[in-house]
Design a protein around this motif. Structure first.
Motif, PDB file in Angstrom:
ATOM      1  N   PRO A 277     -26.740  12.367  43.366  1.00  0.00           N
ATOM      2  CA  PRO A 277     -26.747  11.425  42.171  1.00  0.00           C
ATOM      3  C   PRO A 277     -25.669  12.165  41.238  1.00  0.00           C
ATOM      4  N   ASP A 278     -25.052  11.331  40.493  1.00  0.00           N
ATOM      5  CA  ASP A 278     -24.126  11.723  39.531  1.00  0.00           C
ATOM      6  C   ASP A 278     -24.668  13.013  38.639  1.00  0.00           C
ATOM      7  N   ALA A 279     -25.727  12.644  38.116  1.00  0.00           N
ATOM      8  CA  ALA A 279     -26.281  13.878  37.061  1.00  0.00           C
ATOM      9  C   ALA A 279     -26.585  15.143  37.734  1.00  0.00           C
ATOM     10  N   GLU A 280     -26.518  15.416  39.033  1.00  0.00           N
ATOM     11  CA  GLU A 280     -26.957  16.593  39.673  1.00  0.00           C
ATOM     12  C   GLU A 280     -25.761  17.391  40.107  1.00  0.00           C
ATOM     13  N   TYR A 281     -24.691  16.941  39.825  1.00  0.00           N
ATOM     14  CA  TYR A 281     -23.454  17.367  40.219  1.00  0.00           C
ATOM     15  C   TYR A 281     -23.328  18.793  39.917  1.00  0.00           C
ATOM     16  N   ASP A 282     -23.342  18.983  38.566  1.00  0.00           N
ATOM     17  CA  ASP A 282     -23.066  20.364  37.766  1.00  0.00           C
ATOM     18  C   ASP A 282     -24.067  21.251  38.412  1.00  0.00           C
ATOM     19  N   ASP A 283     -25.395  21.097  38.457  1.00  0.00           N
ATOM     20  CA  ASP A 283     -26.500  21.777  38.942  1.00  0.00           C
ATOM     21  C   ASP A 283     -26.055  22.392  40.478  1.00  0.00           C
ATOM     22  N   TRP A 284     -25.591  21.373  41.427  1.00  0.00           N
ATOM     23  CA  TRP A 284     -25.229  21.907  42.715  1.00  0.00           C
ATOM     24  C   TRP A 284     -23.917  22.882  42.769  1.00  0.00           C
ATOM     25  N   TRP A 285     -23.098  22.687  41.871  1.00  0.00           N
ATOM     26  CA  TRP A 285     -21.884  23.511  41.677  1.00  0.00           C
ATOM     27  C   TRP A 285     -22.337  24.617  41.317  1.00  0.00           C
ATOM     28  N   VAL A 286     -23.194  24.993  40.106  1.00  0.00           N
ATOM     29  CA  VAL A 286     -23.581  26.302  39.870  1.00  0.00           C
ATOM     30  C   VAL A 286     -24.506  26.914  41.197  1.00  0.00           C
ATOM     31  N   ARG A 287     -25.156  26.228  41.593  1.00  0.00           N
ATOM     32  CA  ARG A 287     -26.148  26.657  42.749  1.00  0.00           C
ATOM     33  C   ARG A 287     -25.277  27.276  43.858  1.00  0.00           C
ATOM     34  N   LEU A 288     -24.389  26.435  44.356  1.00  0.00           N
ATOM     35  CA  LEU A 288     -23.692  26.595  45.759  1.00  0.00           C
ATOM     36  C   LEU A 288     -22.585  27.555  45.339  1.00  0.00           C
ATOM     37  N   SER A 289     -21.893  27.776  44.220  1.00  0.00           N
ATOM     38  CA  SER A 289     -20.871  28.746  43.914  1.00  0.00           C
ATOM     39  C   SER A 289     -21.298  29.913  44.020  1.00  0.00           C
ATOM     40  N   ALA A 290     -22.569  30.299  43.918  1.00  0.00           N
ATOM     41  CA  ALA A 290     -22.955  31.667  43.820  1.00  0.00           C
ATOM     42  C   ALA A 290     -22.833  32.481  45.320  1.00  0.00           C
ATOM     43  N   ASP A 291     -22.790  31.558  46.327  1.00  0.00           N
ATOM     44  CA  ASP A 291     -22.637  32.241  47.652  1.00  0.00           C
ATOM     45  C   ASP A 291     -21.447  31.612  48.369  1.00  0.00           C
TER      46      ASP A 291
END
Length: 229
Positions: free
Chosen positions: A69-83
């Motif tokens: 979903p459009d609105a989840e993109y930033d959350d996924w970026w923050v989550r996955l960029s950690a590793d």
């Protein structure tokens, strides 16, 4: 001719870390777990992670895209960029992030008009082909239509039940490569009609039954036409 993507299968040298990536890091739900393969639910499409100990094998270095979903993109970026070292691309108003799974498949998470939550479907698969014109003609017979051609004349984007990109060997965004010996399942009301449409173009006929036909396309990708829900 084909109406939906039933599954995409990937090859995993070691099943446990591959399955952990999709289950723990991308939150996909396990549909089936066995000694040879794990099947995940990606919306209505199955993502299959498979050991290379039989045929058909799953795809190698396959680039494909999950819908989020459009609105989840930033959350996924923050989550996955950690590793992970992520890359980003913009396609009109939509953004996509790119990362690699443990077996070198380039996984894209792209903004789409889907309900979610989380990953809700596969909207693109990239296949490596030897002869772009021949491959394009093959998939157009199955109902795909060309919507974009690369300036380098090494790729074409087709639209059908999902986007199918055909690439002659080259590196794309995030150094992605098209998949080889990819295993795709396509839903269709009439598997026999799908076979009849491409019979004179296929690489081989692997299996033929009333509700399912398995072929190899001219580049060795395994395609299953299935009427089973």
């Amino acid at each position: 001719m084909v109406s939906g993507l039933a599954w995409l299968a990937l090859e995993a040298k070691y099943l446990e870390p591959a399955a952990a990536f999709y289950e723990d890091e991308l939150d996909l739900t396990v549909r089936e777990r066995g000694p040879r393969e794990v099947v995940f639910a990606a919306g209505d499409t199955d993502l299959v992670v498979r050991r290379p100990d039989g045929v058909p094998r799953g795809g190698l270095h396959t680039h494909f895209a999950f819908s989020i979903p459009d609105a989840e993109y930033d959350d996924w970026w923050v989550r996955l960029s950690a590793d992970h070292d992520l890359e980003e691309a913009q396609f009109g108003p939509a953004r996509s992030l790119y990362l690699y799974d443990p077996d070198g498949n380039c996984v894209e998470l792209g903004q789409r008009d889907v309900a979610g939550p989380g990953i809700d479907g596969i909207f693109e698969v990239v296949l490596e082909v030897r002869d772009l014109e021949r491959a394009q003609a093959f998939y157009e017979v199955l109902g795909f239509d060309a919507v974009d051609e690369g300036d380098d004349r090494k790729r074409v984007r087709l639209q059908g039940p999902m986007a199918l990109e055909l690439w002659e060997p080259h590196l794309g965004i995030a150094d992605a490569r098209g998949g080889v010996h990819v295993d795709l399942g396509f839903e269709t009301d009439d598997p026999a009609a799908a076979l009849a449409a491409v019979r004179d173009r296929i690489g081989s006929l692997e299996r033929e039954a009333d509700d399912e036909v398995v072929i190899r396309d001219p580049d060795g990708h395994v395609l299953t036409f299935t009427s089973r829900a």
